[in-house]
Scaffold this motif. Structure first.
Motif, PDB file in Angstrom:
ATOM      1  N   PRO A 119       0.821  -1.210   0.000  1.00  0.00           N
ATOM      2  CA  PRO A 119       0.000   0.000   0.000  1.00  0.00           C
ATOM      3  C   PRO A 119       0.856   1.261   0.000  1.00  0.00           C
ATOM      4  CG  PRO A 119      -0.753  -1.546   1.667  1.00  0.00           C
ATOM      5  CD  PRO A 119       0.509  -2.117   1.099  1.00  0.00           C
ATOM      6  N   GLY A 120       0.658   2.120  -0.998  1.00  0.00           N
ATOM      7  CA  GLY A 120       1.383   3.376  -1.058  1.00  0.00           C
ATOM      8  C   GLY A 120       2.595   3.337  -1.955  1.00  0.00           C
ATOM      9  N   SER A 121       2.928   2.159  -2.476  1.00  0.00           N
ATOM     10  CA  SER A 121       4.084   2.087  -3.371  1.00  0.00           C
ATOM     11  C   SER A 121       3.625   1.812  -4.795  1.00  0.00           C
ATOM     12  CB  SER A 121       5.032   0.964  -2.933  1.00  0.00           C
ATOM     13  OG  SER A 121       6.031   0.763  -3.928  1.00  0.00           O
ATOM     14  N   ALA A 122       4.217   2.546  -5.751  1.00  0.00           N
ATOM     15  CA  ALA A 122       3.918   2.285  -7.165  1.00  0.00           C
ATOM     16  C   ALA A 122       4.718   1.072  -7.651  1.00  0.00           C
ATOM     17  CB  ALA A 122       4.210   3.524  -8.008  1.00  0.00           C
ATOM     18  N   THR A 123       5.493   0.512  -6.799  1.00  0.00           N
ATOM     19  CA  THR A 123       6.264  -0.737  -6.973  1.00  0.00           C
ATOM     20  C   THR A 123       7.396  -0.643  -7.998  1.00  0.00           C
ATOM     21  OG1 THR A 123       4.868  -1.986  -8.552  1.00  0.00           O
ATOM     22  CG2 THR A 123       4.251  -2.084  -6.214  1.00  0.00           C
ATOM     23  N   THR A 124       7.246  -1.287  -9.141  1.00  0.00           N
ATOM     24  CA  THR A 124       8.401  -1.507 -10.019  1.00  0.00           C
ATOM     25  C   THR A 124       8.143  -1.000 -11.441  1.00  0.00           C
ATOM     26  OG1 THR A 124       7.491  -3.717 -10.308  1.00  0.00           O
ATOM     27  CG2 THR A 124       9.289  -3.507  -8.752  1.00  0.00           C
ATOM     28  N   PRO A 125       9.207  -0.813 -12.232  1.00  0.00           N
ATOM     29  CA  PRO A 125       9.026  -0.197 -13.546  1.00  0.00           C
ATOM     30  C   PRO A 125       8.320  -1.074 -14.579  1.00  0.00           C
ATOM     31  CG  PRO A 125      11.330  -0.783 -13.181  1.00  0.00           C
ATOM     32  CD  PRO A 125      10.626  -1.001 -11.891  1.00  0.00           C
ATOM     33  N   PHE A 126       7.649  -0.419 -15.487  1.00  0.00           N
ATOM     34  CA  PHE A 126       7.072  -1.082 -16.655  1.00  0.00           C
ATOM     35  C   PHE A 126       8.214  -1.443 -17.618  1.00  0.00           C
ATOM     36  CE2 PHE A 126       4.762  -1.426 -20.683  1.00  0.00           C
ATOM     37  CZ  PHE A 126       3.739  -2.262 -20.285  1.00  0.00           C
ATOM     38  N   PHE A 127       7.904  -2.290 -18.586  1.00  0.00           N
ATOM     39  CA  PHE A 127       8.918  -2.717 -19.553  1.00  0.00           C
ATOM     40  C   PHE A 127       9.591  -1.524 -20.224  1.00  0.00           C
ATOM     41  CE2 PHE A 127       5.672  -6.176 -19.562  1.00  0.00           C
ATOM     42  CZ  PHE A 127       6.419  -7.029 -18.761  1.00  0.00           C
ATOM     43  N   GLY A 128      10.888  -1.606 -20.337  1.00  0.00           N
ATOM     44  CA  GLY A 128      11.635  -0.570 -21.036  1.00  0.00           C
ATOM     45  C   GLY A 128      11.919   0.673 -20.227  1.00  0.00           C
ATOM     46  N   VAL A 129      11.375   0.747 -19.022  1.00  0.00           N
ATOM     47  CA  VAL A 129      11.562   1.952 -18.206  1.00  0.00           C
ATOM     48  C   VAL A 129      12.702   1.718 -17.222  1.00  0.00           C
ATOM     49  CG1 VAL A 129      10.496   3.461 -16.490  1.00  0.00           C
ATOM     50  CG2 VAL A 129       9.152   2.601 -18.431  1.00  0.00           C
ATOM     51  N   GLN A 130      13.670   2.633 -17.240  1.00  0.00           N
ATOM     52  CA  GLN A 130      14.816   2.501 -16.341  1.00  0.00           C
ATOM     53  C   GLN A 130      14.854   3.642 -15.337  1.00  0.00           C
ATOM     54  OE1 GLN A 130      18.709   1.602 -18.109  1.00  0.00           O
ATOM     55  NE2 GLN A 130      17.651   1.473 -20.065  1.00  0.00           N
ATOM     56  N   PRO A 131      14.096   3.514 -14.250  1.00  0.00           N
ATOM     57  CA  PRO A 131      14.123   4.576 -13.249  1.00  0.00           C
ATOM     58  C   PRO A 131      15.434   4.545 -12.474  1.00  0.00           C
ATOM     59  CG  PRO A 131      12.663   2.791 -12.546  1.00  0.00           C
ATOM     60  CD  PRO A 131      13.240   2.379 -13.859  1.00  0.00           C
ATOM     61  N   VAL A 132      15.934   5.732 -12.156  1.00  0.00           N
ATOM     62  CA  VAL A 132      17.112   5.814 -11.298  1.00  0.00           C
ATOM     63  C   VAL A 132      16.813   6.820 -10.194  1.00  0.00           C
ATOM     64  CG1 VAL A 132      18.822   5.190 -13.051  1.00  0.00           C
ATOM     65  CG2 VAL A 132      18.131   7.570 -12.822  1.00  0.00           C
ATOM     66  N   VAL A 133      17.454   6.614  -9.053  1.00  0.00           N
ATOM     67  CA  VAL A 133      17.325   7.585  -7.972  1.00  0.00           C
ATOM     68  C   VAL A 133      18.620   8.385  -7.955  1.00  0.00           C
ATOM     69  CG1 VAL A 133      16.817   7.919  -5.532  1.00  0.00           C
ATOM     70  CG2 VAL A 133      15.923   5.909  -6.725  1.00  0.00           C
ATOM     71  N   LEU A 134      18.486   9.714  -8.042  1.00  0.00           N
ATOM     72  CA  LEU A 134      19.672  10.561  -8.094  1.00  0.00           C
ATOM     73  C   LEU A 134      19.833  11.331  -6.794  1.00  0.00           C
ATOM     74  CD1 LEU A 134      19.275  12.150 -11.651  1.00  0.00           C
ATOM     75  CD2 LEU A 134      20.518  10.067 -11.027  1.00  0.00           C
ATOM     76  N   ASP A 135      21.072  11.586  -6.472  1.00  0.00           N
ATOM     77  CA  ASP A 135      21.359  12.488  -5.367  1.00  0.00           C
ATOM     78  C   ASP A 135      20.944  13.885  -5.825  1.00  0.00           C
ATOM     79  OD1 ASP A 135      23.646  12.858  -2.896  1.00  0.00           O
ATOM     80  OD2 ASP A 135      23.095  14.605  -4.111  1.00  0.00           O
ATOM     81  N   PRO A 136      20.046  14.545  -5.054  1.00  0.00           N
ATOM     82  CA  PRO A 136      19.487  15.808  -5.550  1.00  0.00           C
ATOM     83  C   PRO A 136      20.539  16.883  -5.790  1.00  0.00           C
ATOM     84  CG  PRO A 136      18.525  15.195  -3.409  1.00  0.00           C
ATOM     85  CD  PRO A 136      19.494  14.120  -3.775  1.00  0.00           C
ATOM     86  N   THR A 137      21.600  16.895  -5.025  1.00  0.00           N
ATOM     87  CA  THR A 137      22.583  17.965  -5.245  1.00  0.00           C
ATOM     88  C   THR A 137      23.698  17.547  -6.186  1.00  0.00           C
ATOM     89  OG1 THR A 137      23.297  17.378  -3.020  1.00  0.00           O
ATOM     90  CG2 THR A 137      22.290  19.542  -3.311  1.00  0.00           C
ATOM     91  N   ALA A 138      24.232  16.343  -5.978  1.00  0.00           N
ATOM     92  CA  ALA A 138      25.345  15.907  -6.828  1.00  0.00           C
ATOM     93  C   ALA A 138      24.867  15.465  -8.211  1.00  0.00           C
ATOM     94  CB  ALA A 138      26.098  14.764  -6.152  1.00  0.00           C
ATOM     95  N   GLY A 139      23.620  15.010  -8.293  1.00  0.00           N
ATOM     96  CA  GLY A 139      23.110  14.549  -9.584  1.00  0.00           C
ATOM     97  C   GLY A 139      23.621  13.180  -9.983  1.00  0.00           C
ATOM     98  N   THR A 140      24.262  12.492  -9.036  1.00  0.00           N
ATOM     99  CA  THR A 140      24.800  11.169  -9.370  1.00  0.00           C
ATOM    100  C   THR A 140      23.810  10.074  -8.978  1.00  0.00           C
ATOM    101  OG1 THR A 140      25.875  11.314  -7.223  1.00  0.00           O
ATOM    102  CG2 THR A 140      27.236  11.775  -9.142  1.00  0.00           C
ATOM    103  N   ILE A 141      23.942   8.942  -9.626  1.00  0.00           N
ATOM    104  CA  ILE A 141      23.069   7.807  -9.339  1.00  0.00           C
ATOM    105  C   ILE A 141      23.363   7.239  -7.958  1.00  0.00           C
ATOM    106  CG2 ILE A 141      22.645   5.383  -9.942  1.00  0.00           C
ATOM    107  CD1 ILE A 141      22.483   6.027 -12.717  1.00  0.00           C
ATOM    108  N   ILE A 142      22.320   6.985  -7.189  1.00  0.00           N
ATOM    109  CA  ILE A 142      22.507   6.296  -5.913  1.00  0.00           C
ATOM    110  C   ILE A 142      22.359   4.800  -6.190  1.00  0.00           C
ATOM    111  CG2 ILE A 142      21.756   6.110  -3.515  1.00  0.00           C
ATOM    112  CD1 ILE A 142      20.512   8.887  -3.782  1.00  0.00           C
ATOM    113  N   GLU A 143      23.434   4.067  -5.906  1.00  0.00           N
ATOM    114  CA  GLU A 143      23.443   2.644  -6.270  1.00  0.00           C
ATOM    115  C   GLU A 143      22.744   1.762  -5.243  1.00  0.00           C
ATOM    116  OE1 GLU A 143      24.452   1.546  -9.111  1.00  0.00           O
ATOM    117  OE2 GLU A 143      25.776   3.105  -9.914  1.00  0.00           O
ATOM    118  N   GLU A 144      22.808   2.150  -3.957  1.00  0.00           N
ATOM    119  CA  GLU A 144      22.193   1.313  -2.930  1.00  0.00           C
ATOM    120  C   GLU A 144      20.720   1.103  -3.258  1.00  0.00           C
ATOM    121  OE1 GLU A 144      23.820   4.179  -2.004  1.00  0.00           O
ATOM    122  OE2 GLU A 144      25.689   3.189  -1.432  1.00  0.00           O
TER     123      GLU A 144
END
Ligand code: 6R9
Length: 650
Positions: A433-458
């Motif tokens: 409940p409350g999570s949109a869960t996981t990406p649709f086919f072909g979609v590559q979501p990434v979480v970025l550090d808001p200031t550095a703009g780099t990908i957060i790998e964890e």
């Protein structure tokens, strides 16, 4: 955040298009070889007049952003949504129309009838001189003619721009002018919740600010009296009787624009989001089928308005491309009473139901008695869209509507993305409940550090949400302003599409959208730029300055909080407050009316004159213990004044 997960039932999985293993395999394939993946889907899911030879040609590099899919393919969207279904489905219902008043009969429009209506409408447009690439603004209520007008445009290669019928004449005029529409399609009046909106007279008022060449096509829906301007206004239904019942489809390039849809951003005026023909349609069709696990013969209902992207993709284009039966509802969830949604589900034996958390909250608030005794046994999948869903609303939806048995798909996406981006697939994804869960086919979501703009790998992390590569449903440009497109979506985080939302990712890799990180607020699932409301307020003669922020609102998700500085010679009063509320309603539309207006003798500004919205947001949120650094303010004392006089929320 709750950690309860809800896996789909074994029965559901057995019948589903996609189960967990298939999702994993297909997702992997879609990322490893997008060209092979999408090429196959495009050939299987769409009819082509000329096949494409290239699948994907996309570039997210700032300064040269370019998005093209299936570029040399030739096809037609209306053919794909109607004509190709005729051999097998001529007599199947394409559109069920449920009118505002439950006493009025519902309509069932078959694919054969839809074909004829769309052809006739297209011939009316042609008779008005509408040509390939011309823009047609559609300002209609939730009636079949809205879908018919959209498909008629698609048939002849005109580009439609639907303007939500709740928008004011000014907002309508701005859109007509921005896209230089040749024609606006409207209706006499629009019944909604037992009341009537005077659409034609709104259009008349708008057209005073537009070129006098713009024609006004009027659908006489209620038969209410309206003014009539000779040589400008056209009675669509009468004209449709006179023109031919057939109209050949115009072969269109895959990348030819299908529509423009205006949406709010953090700065300036709403921008015209441009969607393509083939890529958009493919993505609409595939997501509609798989996210809702739509099967042949199902009755599917998306309760959004066609004025929003959800209505475009999930009332009109997705379901019709799949040869489905789609329900259009003219009314509101609470008319004649709060059982209406469920009555409609029962009456039309709805199998998939898709709505917004704000509607669920409103209905939940009315009590369970409105659901009791209604047969909801045809429902198979429930969906939500528009904003994060709070656990109370999710649980109520799950218990009372889903009877604890139905998958709920919480779909995260945007006007810009064309279709679902992060969403459960009901036979594949255990939901939380409350999570949109996981990406649709072909979609590559990434979480970025808001200031550095780099990908957060964890896996477990929090940051801003961005997308690493293109998908076919992605918007192509901002109408008339490609630079603004690049700047808005590709300049903050280089090499990514930046969605404007923040998110968390949990230890299972599930995405939890936390809301906008820009100056966009989400009121009842409607997107609004704070800048738009501000510019409406300052356009009032008595207002010197205004700053608008969102604040948590029980029903609407976010409410609109406006800080207003009056002109020197003005005194604050309740009367003036009402006047300003009314002003914003007329400038933009009822959805933009401020919920709270605080008189602000001064606004917190930096020495360079920038309003510090962060502080205003905190005050509006009642969180003024945590104002952060105020030392850069030109005059820190204004903050104390604002806190002292802040609006108390009930
Ligand atoms: C389809 C649509 C887009 C914005 C988006 C986000 C919010 C939409 C959501 C959601 C959390 C969901 N949003 N779906 N937030 N969970 N399932 O709503 O398009 O009107 O362009 O709004 O809505 O903030 O960025 P649009």
């Amino acid at each position: 955040m709750t950690n309860t997960t809800y896996p789909p039932s074994a029965d559901f999985v057995a019948n589903a298009h996609v189960d967990a293993d298939r999702y994993a395999a297909m997702y992997k394939a879609s990322i490893e070889d997008p060209k092979a993946f999408w090429g196959k889907e495009a050939r299987e899911r769409l009819d082509w007049i000329e096949p494409f030879s290239t699948v994907k040609d996309t570039d997210f590099t700032l300064g040269q952003v370019s998005i093209k899919w299936f570029e040399d393919g030739v096809m037609n969207v209306a053919h794909n949504c109607i004509d190709r279904h005729l051999p097998a489905r001529a007599d199947q219902t394409a559109i069920i129309f449920e009118p505002d008043n439950p006493e009025d009969p519902a309509q069932h429009i078959t694919y054969a009838e839809l074909h004829e209506k769309v052809c006739r409408f297209a011939n009316v447009l042609l008779a008005q001189g509408v040509m390939r690439g011309d823009r047609v603004v559609i300002y209609l209520p939730m009636i079949p003619e809205a879908a018919i007008a959209m498909l008629a445009c698609a048939r002849i290669g005109a580009i439609h721009s639907v303007v939500f019928a709740g928008f004011s004449p000014d907002a309508l005029a701005n859109r007509i002018n921005d896209c230089q529409a040749k024609v606006v399609v409207t209706a006499d009046t629009a019944p909604r919740g037992g009341r009537r909106t005077p659409l034609k007279s709104n259009a008349d008022a708008a057209l005073l600010h537009c070129s006098d060449k713009v024609r006004c096509l009027v659908v006489k829906h209620t038969g209410d009296q309206t003014t009539w301007i000779q040589d400008r206004d056209v009675d669509v239904k009468a004209m449709m009787e006179q023109v031919a019942p057939d109209c050949p489809v115009r072969p269109m390039g895959a990348e030819d624009p299908l529509f423009i849809l205006y949406t709010s951003g953090s700065t300036g005026r709403p921008k015209g989001v441009v969607h393509s023909s083939a890529g958009y349609l493919l993505y609409a069709a595939m997501t509609q089928q798989l996210t809702f696990d739509y099967h042949d013969g199902d009755v599917y209902w998306c309760s959004a308005d066609v004025g929003w992207v959800t209505g475009h993709t999930y009332i009109v284009y997705g379901p019709l491309a799949n040869g489905g039966t789609t329900l259009m509802f003219e009314g509101v969830p609470t008319y004649p009473d709060a059982s209406r949604f469920w009555q409609v589900c029962e009456k039309h034996k709805v199998n998939q139901f898709y709505t917004a958390p704000t509607a669920i909250r409103a209905l939940m608030g009315q009590g369970d008695k409105f659901v009791e005794g209604i047969d909801l046994s045809d429902l198979k999948v429930l969906g939500t869209v528009g904003e994060p869903i709070n656990p109370e609303a999710w649980n109520w939806y799950n218990d009372k509507i889903g009877k604890g048995k139905l998958p709920i798909v919480d779909t995260w996406w945007q006007t810009e993305t064309g279709g679902h981006m992060i969403t459960p697939l009901p036979g594949a994804t255990p939901t939380k409940p409350g999570s949109a869960t996981t990406p649709f086919f072909g979609v590559q979501p990434v979480v970025l550090d808001p200031t550095a703009g780099t990908i957060i790998e964890e896996t477990k992390c929090e940051g801003v949400l961005a997308i690493a590569d293109s998908w076919p449903g992605q918007m192509r440009t901002v109408w008339g302003d490609h630079e603004r497109f690049e700047k808005t979506y590709f300049s903050d985080y280089k090499g990514y599409y930046f969605a404007g939302d923040g998110c968390r990712r949990d230890e299972d890799g599930y995405f939890w959208i936390t809301g906008r990180v820009d100056d966009v607020i989400n009121v009842s699932g409607h997107r609004m730029g704070t800048a738009e409301v501000e510019s409406a307020l300052v356009a009032h003669a008595k207002v010197a300055e205004a700053a608008v922020v969102g604040y948590p609102h029980d029903m609407k998700g976010q409410g609109i909080y406006a800080y207003v500085t009056l002109m020197n010679d003005q005194e604050p009063s309740d009367g003036l407050r009402k006047e300003l509320e009314q002003w914003v309603r007329t400038e933009i539309g009822p959805i933009a009316k401020p919920d709270l207006i605080q008189w602000a003798p001064g606004l917190p500004k930096t020495r360079s004159g920038k309003i510090m919205r962060r502080i205003l947001r905190k005050i509006a949120e009642n969180d003024y213990g945590a104002l952060g650094d105020t030392s850069t303010l030109a005059d820190p004392s204004v903050v104390d004044e604002l806190i002292e006089n802040r609006m108390h929320r009930g």
